[in-house]
Write a protein that holds these residues in place. Sequence first.
Motif: not given
Length: 140
Positions: A5-9
């Motif tokens: 998800d965007i937070a992990e990226v």
Amino acid sequence: MSSLDIAEVVRRSGVPASTLRYYEERGLIASTGRRGLRRQFDESVLEQLALIALGRTAGFSLDDIVVAFGPPGDLRVDRAALLGKADELDRTITQLTAVRDGLRHAAACPAPSHAECPTFRRLLREVMAGRIATIDALTP
């Protein structure tokens, strides 16, 4: 490959979410969908972001990167563009080396003033003649 998800990226790449959204809008990266409100990306996006960072470090604009490196997932490097950028970097390195050497000489010059230092005066003439670009001309 796994989905991020965007937070992990953001966590793994150091690239802010707003930049990721902008890169997606520009066609530099592509999300694979959403889980709730969060964008999902294939893990390969991390390599694409590294490629974008490398291109920016080399002085490519985002438009240049789209052309030179192709769309996300379809890496097709424009070798002529890379060679052109390498040649441009060589010219910049040569100019900056001359400026650095001139400044070091001026700092250590035994002349009573810089106006009397032949090496410093030669550096100024090179800049005035346009043979050495100013920093504004060197930065993309």
